[in-house]
Design an enzyme around this catalytic site. Sequence first.
Site, PDB file in Angstrom:
ATOM      1  N   LYS A   1       0.817  -1.232   0.000  1.00  0.00           N
ATOM      2  CA  LYS A   1       0.000   0.000   0.000  1.00  0.00           C
ATOM      3  C   LYS A   1       0.842   1.270   0.000  1.00  0.00           C
ATOM      4  CE  LYS A   1      -3.841  -2.403   1.874  1.00  0.00           C
ATOM      5  NZ  LYS A   1      -4.721  -2.735   2.974  1.00  0.00           N
TER       6      LYS A   1
ATOM      7  N   ASP B   1      -9.893   1.649   2.817  1.00  0.00           N
ATOM      8  CA  ASP B   1      -9.809   0.727   3.974  1.00  0.00           C
ATOM      9  C   ASP B   1     -10.364   1.358   5.246  1.00  0.00           C
ATOM     10  OD1 ASP B   1      -8.598  -1.452   2.763  1.00  0.00           O
ATOM     11  OD2 ASP B   1      -6.576  -0.683   3.122  1.00  0.00           O
TER      12      ASP B   1
END
Length: 265
Positions: free
Chosen positions: A65, A101
Site C-alpha cells: 500500500k 480501507d
Amino acid sequence: MSGKLFAIFGDPVAHSKSPLMHNFAFEALGYPGCYTRYLLEEGAQLRDRFFSLQLGGANITVPHKEHAYRACDELDDFARSVGAVNTIVRKAGKLYGYNTDAPGFLKAIARFKEIRTVLLLGAGGTALSTAPILRDAGYEVSILNRSAPRLKAFAEAGFATFTFDTFEAQSYDMIVNMTSAGLKEETFPAPETLLKPLLKTSKAAVDVVYGKQTPFLRLAESLGVPTQDGSEMLLQQGVLAFDLFSEQRFDLETIEEAMRKGLRL
Ligand code: NDP
C-alpha cells in the site's frame, strides 16, 4: 461502452475474495468490468504492471500500500494524509490514488455500540489509515505493536503507543487485530499472556483477516467476547472502491446489496 479490466495486487493474493465480490457486482449491475488477481512480489513494479495489463483500476493489499501511494500521479486528500493507497483508478492515462480501507473499517464496526476506547494491535498501513479516522469519529485510540520503529509516526500524531515490552495492562472496549498475524500462519498478534486479560475486560474483538478464524478470534470467542472477522471490512472497503471504479454510477446501497450476495454475507 468497452469493458474494463481491474485487478488486486498483493503477496499473498490467492486468498483474496475481491475478484469474487467485484465480479459479482459487475454482473449484477450490468457494468462491463472484469476483475482478476495478480501476485506482485516486488512493490516497485506496481506502476509498470498496472500499465502493461492495461487496467482501468486496481486494489492493493499487503504489503504494497505504501508502494501504491508512491506509484500514483494524483492522491485524494485522505490518501495523501495517511500515506497508504488501496485503490487506484486510471483517468486519462494518470493514476489516481484513494484509501477506502479506513472508511470501510469505520462502517464495519458501527454495529458495536457503547465503544469508546479502541486498542489497535499493529502499526502497518491499515492501522496508519484507520487510527485517525477512528479518532475523528470520537473513539479514543491506542496502538500496540511488536516492534518500535513503525510506532513513531503514531506517537507523533498524538496516539498512545506501546510495544509488548512497554505495555501497561489496562482495559479497552474494543481490541482489533490489525496485524497480518493469523493470515498465513497460526500465530497470535501479541503474546497470549498479554492478550487474555485484555480480551477478558473488552466488549468486542475484531479481526481484519477474513475467510478463516484466526487464533486471535478463537481466543476471544473462548472467553465469551463478541467477535467479528474482516469480511464486513472487506465488503465496505469494496463498496467504496467499486463506486470509484464505476465513476459513481450506482448508489452505495445497490453496490453493497450486490456484493453482500457475492460474499454470502
Ligand atoms: P503491513 O504489512 O503494513 O503491517 C503489518 C503489521 O503487522 C506491522 O505492524 C507488523 O509489525 C505486524 N505483524 C506482522 N506479523 C506479525 C506477527 N506475526 N505478530 C505480531 N505482529 C505482526 O500490513 P497492513 O497494515 O497492510 O495489513 C494488516 C492486515 O490487515 C493484513 O492481514 C491484511 O490482509 C488486513 N486487511 C484486511 C482488510 C479487509 O478488507 N478485511 C483491508 C486491509 C487490510 P512490525 O511493525 O513489527 O513489523
